[in-house]
Motif scaffolding. Structure first.
Motif, PDB file in Angstrom:
ATOM      1  N   ALA A  74       6.630 -12.243  30.523  1.00  0.00           N
ATOM      2  CA  ALA A  74       6.394 -12.741  29.165  1.00  0.00           C
ATOM      3  C   ALA A  74       7.347 -13.870  28.808  1.00  0.00           C
ATOM      4  CB  ALA A  74       6.538 -11.599  28.164  1.00  0.00           C
ATOM      5  N   LYS A  75       8.545 -13.834  29.389  1.00  0.00           N
ATOM      6  CA  LYS A  75       9.567 -14.837  29.067  1.00  0.00           C
ATOM      7  C   LYS A  75       9.817 -15.817  30.200  1.00  0.00           C
ATOM      8  CE  LYS A  75      12.002 -11.736  25.882  1.00  0.00           C
ATOM      9  NZ  LYS A  75      13.310 -11.082  25.562  1.00  0.00           N
ATOM     10  N   ASN A  76       9.057 -15.715  31.279  1.00  0.00           N
ATOM     11  CA  ASN A  76       9.222 -16.617  32.436  1.00  0.00           C
ATOM     12  C   ASN A  76      10.652 -16.590  32.963  1.00  0.00           C
ATOM     13  OD1 ASN A  76       6.510 -17.378  32.333  1.00  0.00           O
ATOM     14  ND2 ASN A  76       6.927 -19.135  31.028  1.00  0.00           N
ATOM     15  N   LEU A  77      11.171 -15.381  33.115  1.00  0.00           N
ATOM     16  CA  LEU A  77      12.517 -15.198  33.625  1.00  0.00           C
ATOM     17  C   LEU A  77      12.488 -14.443  34.946  1.00  0.00           C
ATOM     18  CD1 LEU A  77      14.223 -14.001  30.316  1.00  0.00           C
ATOM     19  CD2 LEU A  77      14.611 -16.198  31.427  1.00  0.00           C
ATOM     20  N   VAL A  78      13.439 -14.763  35.800  1.00  0.00           N
ATOM     21  CA  VAL A  78      13.634 -14.000  37.028  1.00  0.00           C
ATOM     22  C   VAL A  78      15.122 -13.724  37.181  1.00  0.00           C
ATOM     23  CG1 VAL A  78      13.799 -16.033  38.538  1.00  0.00           C
ATOM     24  CG2 VAL A  78      13.068 -13.832  39.484  1.00  0.00           C
ATOM     25  N   TYR A  79      15.430 -12.536  37.702  1.00  0.00           N
ATOM     26  CA  TYR A  79      16.814 -12.116  37.849  1.00  0.00           C
ATOM     27  C   TYR A  79      17.087 -11.731  39.305  1.00  0.00           C
ATOM     28  CZ  TYR A  79      16.142 -11.409  32.825  1.00  0.00           C
ATOM     29  OH  TYR A  79      15.841 -11.579  31.497  1.00  0.00           O
ATOM     30  N   LEU A  80      18.350 -11.814  39.664  1.00  0.00           N
ATOM     31  CA  LEU A  80      18.788 -11.314  40.965  1.00  0.00           C
ATOM     32  C   LEU A  80      20.068 -10.519  40.729  1.00  0.00           C
ATOM     33  CD1 LEU A  80      18.141 -11.323  44.010  1.00  0.00           C
ATOM     34  CD2 LEU A  80      19.846 -13.162  44.228  1.00  0.00           C
ATOM     35  N   GLN A  81      19.952  -9.200  40.839  1.00  0.00           N
ATOM     36  CA  GLN A  81      21.119  -8.333  40.747  1.00  0.00           C
ATOM     37  C   GLN A  81      21.710  -8.197  42.136  1.00  0.00           C
ATOM     38  OE1 GLN A  81      22.628  -6.810  38.009  1.00  0.00           O
ATOM     39  NE2 GLN A  81      24.202  -6.250  39.500  1.00  0.00           N
ATOM     40  N   MET A  82      22.963  -8.591  42.277  1.00  0.00           N
ATOM     41  CA  MET A  82      23.618  -8.594  43.578  1.00  0.00           C
ATOM     42  C   MET A  82      24.782  -7.611  43.538  1.00  0.00           C
ATOM     43  SD  MET A  82      23.604 -12.687  44.427  1.00  0.00           S
ATOM     44  CE  MET A  82      24.765 -13.075  43.113  1.00  0.00           C
ATOM     45  N   ASN A  83      24.687  -6.574  44.347  1.00  0.00           N
ATOM     46  CA  ASN A  83      25.736  -5.553  44.439  1.00  0.00           C
ATOM     47  C   ASN A  83      26.346  -5.563  45.832  1.00  0.00           C
ATOM     48  OD1 ASN A  83      25.064  -4.704  41.797  1.00  0.00           O
ATOM     49  ND2 ASN A  83      23.543  -3.260  42.576  1.00  0.00           N
ATOM     50  N   SER A  84      27.501  -4.932  45.944  1.00  0.00           N
ATOM     51  CA  SER A  84      28.191  -4.832  47.241  1.00  0.00           C
ATOM     52  C   SER A  84      28.286  -6.189  47.927  1.00  0.00           C
ATOM     53  CB  SER A  84      27.459  -3.823  48.142  1.00  0.00           C
ATOM     54  OG  SER A  84      27.386  -2.553  47.531  1.00  0.00           O
ATOM     55  N   LEU A  85      28.716  -7.167  47.184  1.00  0.00           N
ATOM     56  CA  LEU A  85      28.751  -8.531  47.710  1.00  0.00           C
ATOM     57  C   LEU A  85      29.751  -8.669  48.842  1.00  0.00           C
ATOM     58  CD1 LEU A  85      28.354 -10.381  44.343  1.00  0.00           C
ATOM     59  CD2 LEU A  85      26.930 -10.780  46.354  1.00  0.00           C
TER      60      LEU A  85
END
Length: 122
Positions: A74-85
């Motif tokens: 709906a908001k044209n957003l994308v996320y990338l959650q990065m753990n244990s970098l």
């Protein structure tokens, strides 16, 4: 024109977490796929993860189980959650999106953001 703007990069210690965000704006009718790529110094740009409009995801083997891609259609957003970098995750991360423009011809677009630096170091 379709613009992508990334945010959320920075310096983090090994084992830490970061969340990248990317906002798409402009003449957008629909977005088919959104993705995150990265490019480390001296290396080719590589796909990190992508997600379809229906939520189907795909990950590079090197990030499976550590990174999670998600999107808000709906908001044209994308996320990338990065753990244990890890230090090897250090790179410039780029957002990519493809879909149809909102012009009369419904032309296809394939756009890139400017990139955001992620540095994993102690």
């Amino acid at each position: 024109q379709v613009q992508l703007v990334e945010s959320g990069g920075g310096l983090v210690q090994p084992g830490g977490s970061l969340r990248l965000s990317c906002a798409a704006s402009g003449s957008i009718f629909s977005i088919t796929s959104m993705a995150w790529y990265r490019q480390a110094p001296g290396k080719q740009r590589e796909l990190v993860a992508d997600i379809s409009s229906g939520g189907r995801t795909n990950y590079a083997d090197s990030v499976k189980g550590r990174f999670t891609i998600s999107r808000d259609n709906a908001k044209n957003l994308v996320y990338l959650q990065m753990n244990s970098l890890k230090p090897e995750d250090t790179a410039v991360y780029y957002c990519n999106a493809d879909g149809l423009r909102s012009d009369f011809q419904r032309r296809v677009f394939d756009s890139w953001g400017q990139g955001t630096q992620v540095t994993v170091s102690s």
